[in-house]
Every structure is written in C-alpha cells, then in structure tokens.
Design an enzyme around this catalytic site. Structure first.
Site, PDB file in Angstrom:
ATOM      1  N   ARG A 146       5.852 -10.662  -3.003  1.00 24.22           N
ATOM      2  CA  ARG A 146       6.209 -12.237  -3.339  1.00 24.22           C
ATOM      3  C   ARG A 146       4.691 -12.406  -4.773  1.00 24.22           C
ATOM      4  O   ARG A 146       5.178 -13.376  -5.023  1.00 24.22           O
ATOM      5  CB  ARG A 146       5.731 -12.836  -2.156  1.00 24.22           C
ATOM      6  CG  ARG A 146       6.729 -12.666  -0.683  1.00 24.22           C
ATOM      7  CD  ARG A 146       6.409 -13.429   0.412  1.00 24.22           C
ATOM      8  NE  ARG A 146       5.422 -12.277   0.596  1.00 24.22           N
ATOM      9  CZ  ARG A 146       4.564 -13.013   1.520  1.00 24.22           C
ATOM     10  NH1 ARG A 146       4.643 -13.689   1.842  1.00 24.22           N
ATOM     11  NH2 ARG A 146       3.204 -11.905   2.324  1.00 24.22           N
TER      12      ARG A 146
ATOM     13  N   ASP B 188       9.899   9.306   9.456  1.00 24.47           N
ATOM     14  CA  ASP B 188       8.806   9.827  10.117  1.00 24.47           C
ATOM     15  C   ASP B 188       7.989  10.686   9.274  1.00 24.47           C
ATOM     16  O   ASP B 188       8.755  12.067   8.891  1.00 24.47           O
ATOM     17  CB  ASP B 188       9.666  10.710  11.747  1.00 24.47           C
ATOM     18  CG  ASP B 188       8.513  11.334  12.346  1.00 24.47           C
ATOM     19  OD1 ASP B 188       7.081  11.674  11.723  1.00 24.47           O
ATOM     20  OD2 ASP B 188       7.788  10.870  12.987  1.00 24.47           O
ATOM     21  N   HIS B 189       6.764  10.722   8.518  1.00 23.63           N
ATOM     22  CA  HIS B 189       6.901  11.717   7.702  1.00 23.63           C
ATOM     23  C   HIS B 189       6.097  12.832   8.071  1.00 23.63           C
ATOM     24  O   HIS B 189       6.748  13.636   7.153  1.00 23.63           O
ATOM     25  CB  HIS B 189       5.983  10.398   6.053  1.00 23.63           C
ATOM     26  CG  HIS B 189       4.412  10.480   7.734  1.00 23.63           C
ATOM     27  ND1 HIS B 189       3.595  10.075   8.007  1.00 23.63           N
ATOM     28  CD2 HIS B 189       3.536  11.293   7.075  1.00 23.63           C
ATOM     29  CE1 HIS B 189       2.900  10.162   8.579  1.00 23.63           C
ATOM     30  NE2 HIS B 189       2.124  11.153   7.769  1.00 23.63           N
TER      31      HIS B 189
ATOM     32  N   ASP C 241       1.022  -1.312   0.215  1.00 20.28           N
ATOM     33  CA  ASP C 241       0.451  -0.005   0.128  1.00 20.28           C
ATOM     34  C   ASP C 241       1.036   1.077   0.094  1.00 20.28           C
ATOM     35  O   ASP C 241       0.418   2.232  -0.550  1.00 20.28           O
ATOM     36  CB  ASP C 241      -1.457   0.167   1.118  1.00 20.28           C
ATOM     37  CG  ASP C 241      -1.633   1.194   1.312  1.00 20.28           C
ATOM     38  OD1 ASP C 241      -2.937   1.986   1.116  1.00 20.28           O
ATOM     39  OD2 ASP C 241      -1.102   2.057   2.307  1.00 20.28           O
TER      40      ASP C 241
ATOM     41  N   LYS D 161      -8.619  10.224  17.026  1.00 27.95           N
ATOM     42  CA  LYS D 161      -9.139   9.797  16.236  1.00 27.95           C
ATOM     43  C   LYS D 161     -10.620   9.949  16.339  1.00 27.95           C
ATOM     44  O   LYS D 161     -10.538  10.270  17.031  1.00 27.95           O
ATOM     45  CB  LYS D 161      -8.824   8.030  15.612  1.00 27.95           C
ATOM     46  CG  LYS D 161      -7.582   7.818  15.432  1.00 27.95           C
ATOM     47  CD  LYS D 161      -7.121   6.846  14.087  1.00 27.95           C
ATOM     48  CE  LYS D 161      -5.940   6.331  13.775  1.00 27.95           C
ATOM     49  NZ  LYS D 161      -4.923   6.718  12.891  1.00 27.95           N
TER      50      LYS D 161
ATOM     51  N   HIS E 194       4.880  11.311  15.868  1.00 28.58           N
ATOM     52  CA  HIS E 194       5.227  12.006  15.136  1.00 28.58           C
ATOM     53  C   HIS E 194       4.686  13.206  15.929  1.00 28.58           C
ATOM     54  O   HIS E 194       5.831  14.585  15.766  1.00 28.58           O
ATOM     55  CB  HIS E 194       3.500  11.851  14.273  1.00 28.58           C
ATOM     56  CG  HIS E 194       3.932  11.027  13.483  1.00 28.58           C
ATOM     57  ND1 HIS E 194       5.563  10.550  12.615  1.00 28.58           N
ATOM     58  CD2 HIS E 194       2.985   9.888  13.324  1.00 28.58           C
ATOM     59  CE1 HIS E 194       5.090   8.879  11.349  1.00 28.58           C
ATOM     60  NE2 HIS E 194       3.053   9.344  12.183  1.00 28.58           N
TER      61      HIS E 194
END
Ligand SMILES: NC(=O)C1=CN([C@@H]2O[C@H](COP(=O)(O)OP(=O)(O)OC[C@H]3O[C@@H](n4cnc5c(N)ncnc54)[C@H](OP(=O)(O)O)[C@@H]3O)[C@@H](O)[C@H]2O)C=CC1
Ligand SMILES: O=C1O[C@H](COP(=O)(O)O)[C@@H](O)[C@H](O)[C@H]1O
Length: 488
Positions: free
Chosen positions: A44, A179-180, A14, A342, A242
C-alpha cells in the site's frame, strides 16, 4: 523450470526485505530463476516503480550474503520487478492487478503460470485467496500456486477454518505452507544422513536409541513484536510448527522412494502416532516458562514483563519444554524431548540422539572408576551447521583413560544457502517436499490444543527463568525423572 509470474503480497514488508528479495536475487545469481520471470510486488505504500526498485536494491545490499556490487547485474535482476499499489481488502483493486499480470505476461510472452506469495499478516490470508479466486486471477491456462507464511491459524479450529477457506481457491497440491525450519539445509540433510548411511539407518529405532532431544534456544527477547508474541507465546510461535516439524523429520521412517508424497505420508504417520495429552496431564509432561531479568554474554537484559508493550501481569510463555511419546513399534519407549525459549544462554538449534549404553556397568566394573559417556549423534541445525558423533576412546596421551571424543563434520555457514532460498526455489519448480502439508499442520494443532487450554486456564505452573540460562530448573527435572540430562 517453467516461466511464470510471481505475485508478492506484502512486498514492502520486513520479510520481503530481509528474506524474500535476497533469496530471489541469490537464485538469480545462481541461474536458478526461470528464463522469463515477472515479479509483481504489491503493497500500500506510495512508492513509484523506480523508488521501489531502489528499496529492493538497498535490501539486497544489506541482506543478501551474495550481494555483488555490479550495477548491471543488479539492474538485470531488478527489472523483473513491477511495483503495484493494492489494498488487499479492496475487491475492485484486483481487476487492476489482473490486467497488470496479463499485460506483463503478454510483454514477456509468459505462459499463465502464476505463483501467489502471501507475505502479509494472517488476517489477510483468507480475504486475499478469496479475491484471487473471485477476480479471475486464479483462472489460468497454466498452473497456479500459493505460498503462505506462518502463522497458519491460532488454534485447531481457526486453522481448520482457514484451510477450508483456502481450499475454495486452491487445491492442497497447489498450497505451499512455509515452515522455514524445513528449509534449513541441515533439516533437509537428516533424511539424507539416514538414507545414505546404513550404520545410522540400522540404529534409528527404540532398540538402540535412549532418547531424542530437540532444542531451539534463542538469545533474543520479544524484540519489536510484543503485540504478536504476547498472544502467541513459544507454544504457537515455535512448538506447533518448527519443533514438531523437526520431530517429524527426525522420527519419520525412511520411505522406499524419496518423493514429496512418500515423505509427507511418513511424517503424517508420526503425527498420527504421537500420544495426545489430556488437559489434566499437561503439567506432568510440559514445562512452561517466562524469562526474568538476567545477563546474556555479559550484558544485562530486562525481564519479559518489563519489555515495551508487555503487561506486568502477562502470563505468556517464552519457554516451553515437553516430553513426547510416539506410540509405534519403532519408537515405543523412547522419549522425545523438545525445548525452545527466548533469552536463553545461546542461539542454537540442534537435535541430539542419545544412544543406549547397555555395557556401561560392565565397563565400570572392569575398569574400576572409568565410566563411558553415552554415544551421541548431534545434528547442528543453526547457526552452526554440521554433525558430530560422540564416541568413547582411550586418550592415547593421558594414561590411556577412556573419555568421550567427537568425530565432526561442519560446513562453513557463509557458504550454506538460506532456508528461504531453498524453499522458494522448490516452490518455483513445484516441489512441495519441504512444505507443511495440511494434515501435518492439523495434527500438530491437535497435539498442541490441550496445552493451549491448560496455559489459558493457568492450570500448570509458569516458571520464571533468568535470562541467559537454559530455562527453568523444572525443564531439567523433566529429564531427570527419566534418568537423563539435557546435553548442552
Ligand atoms: N518478518 C519475519 O521475520 C517473519 C515474518 N513471517 C510472516 O510473514 C508475514 C509478513 O510479515 P512481515 O513482513 O514481518 O510483516 P510487516 O508488517 O513488515 O509487513 C506487512 C506487509 O503487509 C502489507 N499490508 C498490510 N496491510 C495490507 C493491506 N490492507 N493490503 C495490502 N497489503 C497490506 C504491508 O504493506 P504496506 O506497508 O505497504 O501497507 C507490508 O508489505 C506475516 O504473516 C508474518 O507472520 C514469518 C516468519 C518470519
Ligand atoms: O519463526 C520464528 O523463528 C525465529 C527463529 O528462527 P531462526 O531461523 O533464527 O532459528 C524466531 O525468532 C521467531 O520468534 C519465530 O517467529
């Protein structure tokens, strides 16, 4: 930039589809890839090379903000990619990989510069690095680098164990821990804002700042990641990495020179000064929450315990707020509040610096009922990007009453590069400034560890909050105790 081979483990996954290939493609469009560049894509799944290249093309169409429907250009980018099937746990398979890398190096006349990107589950991080070393892939005549995704460990001990294993194959200066959030343009802008503006530089300390608030709120729930998220929670998913990285970047003292070494040194000093909590005091400084059913933007949403794959008895945290103290001469007495969750009211990541308001009472006395609001410096990290400064000014139209006004700068989101684009570009050219150094990661885990234990033992309350809210009331009370409010 050096020519190189980019070996991508997890190329069928993903992250590769949504972020890594689109980032490479955008860099290609900007002429920011090396002149000779070979991508070895590993997975794979039984794709042929052609099928995999079509899969990448589809990914670019869907996920690259810059996709140009120009077959020649896309084909030119895609031809750098060679798909290869490899089970990462199969030691023998690495000889075939080495041969393929060498064959392509010969074909493109490439120096033996090899960048390995581990975009696979964390259970493979150590086995892959070991196999890279044992197979001879790491014995290059050029340089070697390792980009590694999160999560880096599950707690302090496992992070230390993992690092120990990685360090057998790669030196610290060869490891690029993603660490985006560090790749987000506005996070990278913080140091520039401070550096380039003496007005901010002067005020960036405990003499003028009352508190700092760092919020990363999301509207999404657990999505399809129940298995991972239910054992991770907001504390590991967002706080350990983050949120603490944003705190470091905001609080670090400006180095004399902007270099990876100096910036990392300053960030580390902040983490070393971060006051550690005893397990018994976690409940006084930290609020943990879990979302219940509610409504977001007019749509009813289910609670965490009703989510597919989540047990009715789950005590996992989907929200964490905390008050942190940095015990150094710059920040002593200034609370840093962090908050992430969230299923909150809005998707927003922002850092707010609230300035002290020493003349507040004086103004109130002189002008009867008029109150000034505190000056706020607001850094919008995402999805909006920009900064604003809240000042007090007379309303020139409305009876001259003093009221807060905002001076704003914002950038068009569509024009702003993606975090992965900036980070991959930095890794390609060997700049580790915006990657997490091992000591930062270790010190973050050290701060988080007593929280993990308190959560595990259920020794602090788990507050329920309705989806669509800004978290449990207790999070607001945390600031009220100090005479502050969250600025939403
Ligand atoms: N997706 C995201 O938004 C984010 C992901 N991450 C991190 O990135 C990493 C990858 O995540 P994501 O792409 O979502 O995961 P996916 O589950 O989508 O993909 C996993 C990848 O690993 C490969 N893989 C699994 N087992 C093996 C094996 N035994 N040998 C070789 N390859 C294997 C899969 O290949 P195949 O299917 O062909 O077997 C696939 O390419 C994780 O560490 C995750 O934490 C971090 C931030 C965000
Ligand atoms: O790392 C993660 O970040 C995302 C939020 O990232 P953003 O760039 O959209 O702010 C979060 O949803 C996810 O749970 C976490 O693993």
């Amino acid at each position: 930039m050096d020519s190189m081979t980019f070996v991508l483990f997890g190329a069928t996954g993903d992250l590769a589809k949504r972020k890594i290939f689109p980032a490479l493609y955008n860099l290609y469009l900007d002429h920011k890839l090396p002149e000779s560049f070979s991508v070895i894509a590993l997975g794979r799944k039984p794709y042929s090379n052609d099928e995999f290249q079509t899969h990448v093309e589809e990914a670019l169409k869907t996920f690259s903000r810059r996709f140009i429907d120009d077959h020649v250009q896309v084909a030119d980018f895609i031809k750098t990619i060679r798909y290869h099937i490899l089970d990462a746990t199969n030691v023998e398979g690495y000889q075939g990989l080495l041969e393929l890398v060498q064959q392509r190096e010969k074909e493109f006349n490439l120096p033996e510069n090899r960048l390995f990107y581990l975009s696979v589950g964390p259970e493979f991080f150590d086995v892959i690095t070991l196999n890279i070393k044992e197979s001879g892939l790491a014995n290059t005549k050029g340089w070697k680098r390792l980009i590694i995704e999160k999560p880096f460990g599950h707690d302090l001990q496992s992070a230390q164990d993992l690092n120990e294993k990685l360090s057998k194959a790669f030196d610290e200066n060869e490891v690029y821990r993603i660490d985006h959030y560090l790749g987000k343009p506005m996070v990278q802008n913080i140091e520039a804002l401070e550096f380039a503006n003496p007005i901010l530089q002067t005020l960036w300390n405990n003499e003028y700042i009352a508190n700092v608030q760092i919020t990363a709120s999301e509207t999404v729930g657990v999505e399809e990641r129940a298995r991972y998220y239910d054992t991770s929670g907001a504390i590991r998913d967002m706080v350990q990495n983050h949120m603490l990285q944003m705190l470091m970047v905001t609080a670090m003292h400006l180095p004399k020179r902007i270099s990876a070494k100096d910036i990392r040194y300053e960030k580390r000093k902040i983490m070393e000064s971060l006051r550690l909590l005893e397990k018994g005091e976690v409940g006084l400084q930290v609020i943990r929450g879990q979302y219940a059913a509610g409504e977001i933007k007019g749509e009813a949403v289910i609670g965490y315990k009703e989510e597919p794959g989540i047990e009715e008895t789950s005590t996992n945290d989907t929200f964490v707020a905390a008050r942190l103290w940095i015990d150094d001469s710059f920040w002593s007495g200034v609370p840093f509040y962090i908050r992430t969750g969230k299923r909150m009211k809005e998707k927003s990541t922002r850092i707010i610096i609230e300035f002290k308001n020493p003349l507040k009472d004086l103004f109130l006395n002189q002008n009867h009922n008029e109150e000034t609001a505190p000056n706020l410096f607001i850094i919008e990290i995402g999805p909006n990007t920009g900064v604003s400064l809240q000042l007090n000014s007379k309303n020139l139209v409305n009876e001259g009453k003093v009221e807060p006004v905002r001076v704003e700068f914002s950038a068009d989101q569509k024009e702003v590069p993606e975090a992965y684009e900036l980070l991959i570009f930095d890794a390609l050219r060997g700049d580790s400034t915006y990657f997490a150094h091992w000591r930062e990661v270790e010190l973050s885990w050290r701060w988080v560890q007593p929280l993990l234990e308190a959560f595990e033992e259920n020794s602090i309350p788990l507050h329920s909050y309705p989806s669509g809210s800004m978290g449990p009331d207790a999070s607001h009370q945390l600031l009220e105790e100090d005479g502050f409010v969250w600025w939403d």
